[in-house]
Each structure stands twice: as structure tokens, then as C-alpha cells.
Design a protein around this motif. Structure first.
Motif, PDB file in Angstrom:
ATOM      1  N   ILE A 231     -17.666   0.337  -2.171  1.00  8.79           N
ATOM      2  CA  ILE A 231     -17.791   1.767  -1.861  1.00  8.79           C
ATOM      3  C   ILE A 231     -19.110   2.094  -1.173  1.00  8.79           C
TER       4      ILE A 231
ATOM      5  N   LYS B  88     -19.343   4.587   1.830  1.00  2.00           N
ATOM      6  CA  LYS B  88     -17.984   4.897   2.268  1.00  2.00           C
ATOM      7  C   LYS B  88     -17.665   6.379   2.060  1.00  2.00           C
ATOM      8  N   ASP B  89     -16.645   6.847   2.756  1.00  2.00           N
ATOM      9  CA  ASP B  89     -16.187   8.217   2.611  1.00  2.00           C
ATOM     10  C   ASP B  89     -15.636   8.423   1.200  1.00  2.00           C
TER      11      ASP B  89
ATOM     12  N   HIS C 154     -13.014   9.698   0.106  1.00  2.00           N
ATOM     13  CA  HIS C 154     -11.583   9.433  -0.094  1.00  2.00           C
ATOM     14  C   HIS C 154     -11.292   7.952  -0.343  1.00  2.00           C
ATOM     15  N   GLU C 155     -12.248   7.093  -0.100  1.00  2.00           N
ATOM     16  CA  GLU C 155     -12.053   5.665  -0.333  1.00  2.00           C
ATOM     17  C   GLU C 155     -12.493   5.234  -1.731  1.00  2.00           C
TER      18      GLU C 155
ATOM     19  N   GLU D 218     -10.572   2.250  -4.742  1.00  2.00           N
ATOM     20  CA  GLU D 218     -11.357   1.081  -5.153  1.00  2.00           C
ATOM     21  C   GLU D 218     -11.513   1.025  -6.669  1.00  2.00           C
TER      22      GLU D 218
END
Length: 612
Positions: free
Chosen positions: A412, A415-416, A418-419, A423
């Protein structure tokens, strides 16, 4: 490196040199222990010599030449633009100044002609102005108060820790010297000894060598912290003119102070989390930063800060300032138990000591992240969910969890938002599958939850029932009767909360399980057979029948009270909650295998909503 050693006594040390406190130097942090140790050393040697020579008839200043000298250690300076800066030794030199101030006061009290000499070792002319030789520029009011003999409790120490410690340590110095130097002859003998026979070695180093020297030399009795060494190695690459123009030293100090306000030297923990968040993909890589992270920063040079003033300035003004602010913000919510600020899960993780949320939040946020607030909330929730669902499905292992967290951090990193959930879900399913030995297809399974109870850590069990309590309170428009902190952390004998078995360990209840003792003990420890009770209530209901236990559950916690019939009378909000979530709440006049299973399933249904 050009090092110039110079042997000096106190008379020479404080004669015509103003010493400025370099940005490398921490504040005056000596406590009474190293001050007393220094005084013990000095007086031990003086007392030996004084016994030998106190009855001599020759002049006092000549007698002192017969005294053995005493080595007081080394101090390090460097010259920059006409000023002399203390690189190492300000703790010791400041303490020597406090001793001189007390000697000045004693000289006046004893009508000694040495008062003027002593005074000139404390203050002197520096250009057109009179100044202290030890030039604590930010704390001159405190030094002046000590010099003028003001009452200690009236001296202004608002300038900070240095001023506070100077006043506190002056009290120690004052008491010792007052007791040791009561008559004029002994006093003046000590003054000559102190001025002429105490020896220090001055090492003057070039500006380019200062960071290295500062790293390897520590002040007597107080070991440098990694962040203090790091400060020297970073700021030492920048000219003093740029430091002043860009206010980099002030920036460093303000950010360090902000974080250390939560806990002493917490800034070291920040750097460890930050480096792991940005550069460690595995737990093995993360361990490199656990101790001497300040060395690893330069040996790996991933931040490109080694002999790179441009990158140092950029790092301090951007990453350092942003991420320390972020860390401070998370720490604030970590300590905040109001629970109404939108960051409740940061606090929840503090209750379960899930501090890896700091690592993951720092990892996910980019510089000046526009999603910062949402990421803090999201990651804090996901950490709590991951930890809790593993615990509740008997799948938590500390080693496997730690390994997974580092993999998750790498996944992560920057990361954005939404990701993030995918995860975490991936990590959860992998850990469930590995722990249970069968593929896990869902984050929560009753098959994994069914037997949960006895193996859970006591604190987590209290935390679990605290969250159940909060869920019921929130959905029935009630306030929790006790803070979550008390429910989870308070375990005192009288006011602490403890796990209560609904089924007491007695023959009557054993019969409910067909005299199968192994089954009985296993079942009564499942979550469906447990409650939280306050200390005295827990003791009083310890071995009662279920019918009598029901009486003791009145006016305790909401979850306990749902066993009682009176909890369902005229409670419209409670009815609305039951209908909204399709929860099988009902009062139970008897409690056996079927009822325990029913309560266990009810908890499972609430878990689905609490941890989604």
C-alpha cells in the motif's frame, strides 16, 4: 582532520572567549546525578590536598601550586565567522558556570576579595557589551537571575528545559558548596584550586569535521540519542548563514518538541517507523532500522542525504516537516478517548497496542497527501479489523502477523485509498488460510468463530466485549456506562473489569453437559458464555447459580443486562436496533448448551456489523 588540542584551567577557559551553543548541541539536560558526581570528584581531590597544605604559612596562591591537578575531560569547539561554538561539552561547561556563580555569592557572604575575580569568570566584555562567557542566548534571563542571587522559585524558566535544569542544578550546587566551604580560608583555597588546578583539554576542529566528531563524542554521563546525532549530521552540512535564513534549526526543534511532547524521545520512534514505511519490504529489512537508524540512513543513502546539502534542505523542508506533522496527528488521536472525532479506530488500536498502524499510515501517505485524513481513518479501521478478525477466528500468530504487516506496508506504499481494502482483505484471507490449514474464502466464517474463547488473550477479550458494549450503546442512543479505557485497561481488584463465566464451575452446571467435564470446560469458555463484570460484582457472583447471577447483572453493562427480562420492557430504541440488524436478542431465564450457542451466534452477528 585538523585537531588542535589546548590544555586549559578554569581561569583561562573563562577569560576572554564567548562560547556559543552550536545547533548540534541538545539543551542542558544534566540532572542532579551527573552534577553530584562532578562535585564528588572535585571535592574528593580538593579535600585530600587541603589536608596536606592548610596549615602552610606561605601565600595561598603559592600553596595552590603544590596541589595536584585534576583532569575534567575534553570539550570541543569550532570557529565560524569570528565566533567560537561548543560542539561537545556544554553540559559540563554550563555546570562549571553554575559552580562559579555560587562561588561568587559565597565570596560576597564571606567578604572575600576574590569576588571580582570570580565574577569575571562568569561574565565579561564581548566587544561593546557585557555577556556571559557561556552564552545560552535563549536563557539569559534565567542566568541573570542566578547571577544576581534571585530567589530560585522566582527566576523565569519559561524559555525551556535548559533554564529549568540550570535552576534545579544550581540548587544542588548551592547546597553542596554551602556545606563544604564555610570558612574564609577553606573557601579561598578552593577558589584557587578550582581556577588553577582543574584542567580541561580543548579540541578545536574544522567545520567540515564537526558532524563526525559530534557522533563519536558524548557528554559525560548522558548518552546521545540517535535523533540528536542525526541532527548534527544533517545540519552540519549546511552553512550557518543558510541555517539562519531558512530557520532549519528552528524547524527541527519545533517538530521534535511537538512529537516528544507525547513521550520522551518519541521522535526516535518516528524515524524508525518512517524509514521502515518507506524502505522496508520485509520484516528482515525493517530490523535494520531498529537501533542505529541514524547510521543506516547514511550507509544506505536511500534518502540521498550523505554529503548532499541540497537534499538535506529539501528533506527537512518537505518530507521531515510533513511526516512529523502526520505522525503527531496520529499520536493525538491515539491518545484521544473522546471517540467522537471520526478517528475512533486510531484510539481503538491503542487499546490493543496495535501500533503498526503508524507504520502503515506513514507508508500509504505521499508528501502533502490530499487523502491524508481518509487514509488515517481507513487504515486505522483496517488494522483493527485485521487484528480482531484474526483473533476472533483463532488465527492470530504474532510472528506471522508481523511478517504480513511489512508485506502489506510495501503493497500500500503511497497507493490510492481505493487500493487499501483489497490489500487488507488479501492479507486477512492468506493469514486465515495459513493458520487454519484450509482455504479461507470469506473474511469471517462461523466455522472459524464457533469455538473462540479460551485461547484469547485476556486484554483482547475485554476489548471485544468493550466493542460489543459500544455497538449496543451507539445503536440504542445511549452513552456507554464506562469508558473503553476502563473496560479494556483497568484491571484493578476493586474497580477493574474482569471476565465473568456465566456458567459457574459447579456440579449443577456440569449436569447440563451430561457430566462431560472436558466439554463443559470448553463450552463455558466460549465467548457466548462470557461477560465483563466490575471487580466486586465479579467476585460476588463467582459461584452462584444462573438464577442468582441474573440478579447481579442488573445495572452493570448493556450486554450483561440483555440476559434479563426487564431490559426489553418499553425500550423502543433497543427494539429498533434488533429489527435493523436482525439480531436474535431475547432474555434467558435458563442457561445451558443451547442458550450458550445462541449467545455465541448473536455475538457473531454483531461482529459482522462492527468489523464489516
Amino acid at each position: 582532520m585538523d585537531v588542535q588540542p589546548d590544555k586549559q584551567n578554569i581561569d583561562k577557559l573563562f577569560s576572554n572567549t564567548t562560547y556559543y551553543i552550536d545547533f548540534y548541541q541538545r539543551q542542558y539536560k544534566w540532572t542532579d546525578e551527573p552534577v553530584k558526581r562532578l562535585l564528588d570528584d572535585v571535592f574528593y581531590k580538593f579535600n585530600e590536598e587541603y589536608k596536606k597544605h592548610k596549615d602552610s604559612s606561605i601565600e595561598l596562591d603559592q600553596i595552590i601550586s603544590k596541589y595536584s591537578w585534576y583532569y575534567l575531560n575534553t570539550y570541543v569547539t569550532n570557529h565560524v565567522e569570528g565566533k567560537i561554538y561548543i560542539v561537545d561539552g556544554q553540559q559540563r561547561l554550563t555546570t562549571l558556570t553554575l559552580i562559579l556563580i555560587k562561588l561568587k555569592h559565597l565570596a560576597k557572604d564571606l567578604n572575600s576579595q576574590l569576588e571580582g575575580w570570580i565574577s569575571n569568570k562568569i561574565v565579561g566584555l564581548s566587544g561593546y557589551k557585557t555577556d556571559f562567557w557561556m552564552n545560552h542566548e535563549l536563557h539569559k534571563n534565567s542566568m541573570k537571575g542566578l547571577f544576581d542571587g534571585d530567589e530560585l522559585d522566582k527566576i523565569d524558566t519559561s524559555s525551556g528545559l535548559t533554564a529549568q535544569n540550570m535552576v534545579a542544578n544550581f540548587s544542588v550546587v548551592s547546597s553542596r558548596l554551602h556545606n563544604e566551604l564555610k570558612d574564609l580560608h577553606r573557601f579561598e583555597s578552593f577558589v584557587f584550586y578550582f581556577m588553577h588546578r582543574l584542567v580541561l583539554i580543548n579540541l578545536n576542529v574544522e567545520q567540515t569535521d564537526v558532524p563526525m566528531v559530534f557522533e563519536v563524542i558524548n557528554d559525560r554521563g548522558v548518552k546521545l540519542k540517535p535523533y540528536e546525532i542525526l541532527k548534527g549530521k544533517l545540519l552540519g552540512q549546511i552553512t550557518k548563514e543558510e541555517l539562519d535564513n531558512l530557520n532549519l534549526n528552528d524547524l527541527w526543534e519545533s517538530q521534535v518538541t511537538k512529537i516528544n511532547a507525547f513521550k520522551e524521545d518519541e521522535i526516535d520512534q518516528f524515524f524508525i517507523y518512517y524509514l521502515k514505511a518507506k524502505f522496508a519490504d520485509t520484516i528482515g529489512e525493517g530490523r535494520r532500522y531498529d537501533k542505529d537508524y541514524h547510521r543506516v540512513i547514511f550507509s544506505e543513502n536511500k534518502l540521498k542525504l550523505d554529503h548532499n546539502p541540497k537534499e538535506v534542505k529539501d528533506f527537512l523542508q518537505n518530507n521531515f516537516e510533513y511526516y512529523t506533522n502526520l505522525y503527531s496527528k496520529v499520536l493525538k488521536y491515539y491518545k484521544d478517548d473522546s471517540l467522537n472525532n471520526g478517528y475512533a479506530h486510531v484510539y481503538y488500536n491503542g487499546l490493543t497496542e496495535m501500533d503498526m498502524q503508524f507504520l502503515l499510515i506513514l507508508s500509504s501517505c505521499i508528501l502533502n497527501d490530499p487523502q491524508e485524513d481518509d487514509k488515517i481513518k481507513k487504515i486505522a479501521f483496517e488494522v483493527d479489523r485485521l487484528f480482531s478478525l484474526l483473533q476472533l477466528q483463532r488465527s492470530y500468530g504474532s510472528n506471522a502477523f508481523a511478517v504480513a504487516i511489512y508485506k502489506l506496508s510495501a503493497a500500500i506504499r503511497e497507493k490510492d485509498i481505493h487500493e487499501i481494502r483489497p490489500e487488507f482483505d488479501k492479507t486477512l484471507l492468506e493469514l486465515l488460510s495459513d493458520a487454519r490449514g484450509v482455504p479461507a474464502n470469506s473474511p469471517l466464517s462461523y466455522g472459524f468463530f464457533k469455538e473462540t474463547g479460551i485461547e484469547l488473550d485476556k486484554r483482547f477479550k475485554r476489548y471485544f466485549f468493550a466493542r460489543i458494549e459500544k455497538f449496543i450503546a451507539d445503536n440504542t442512543k445511549l452513552q456507554v456506562k464506562h469508558s473503553l479505557y476502563d473496560l479494556v485497561q483497568n484491571t484493578g481488584h476493586v474497580n477493574g473489569f474482569h471476565i465473568e463465566h456465566i456458567l459457574a464451575d459447579n456440579e449443577e452446571n456440569l449436569k447440563l453437559f451430561d457430566e462431560d467435564e472436558e466439554k463443559f470446560k470448553s463450552e463455558r469458555n466460549r465467548l457466548g458464555g462470557l461477560l465483563l463484570l466490575k471487580g466486586k460484582d465479579n467476585i460476588s457472583s463467582n459461584n452462584e447459580t444462573y438464577k442468582n447471577k441474573l440478579k447481579s447483572y442488573a445495572n452493570t453493562l448493556y450486554w450483561n443486562e440483555t440476559l434479563r427480562e426487564d431490559s426489553y420492557k418499553s425500550k423502543l430504541d433497543f427494539t429498533d436496533m434488533i429489527n435493523k440488524y436482525s439480531l436474535n436478542f431475547r432474555h434467558l431465564d435458563t442457561f445451558g448448551q443451547a442458550e450458550l450457542e445462541e449467545r455465541h451466534r448473536l455475538l457473531y452477528d454483531m461482529v459482522k456489523y462492527i468489523w464489516e
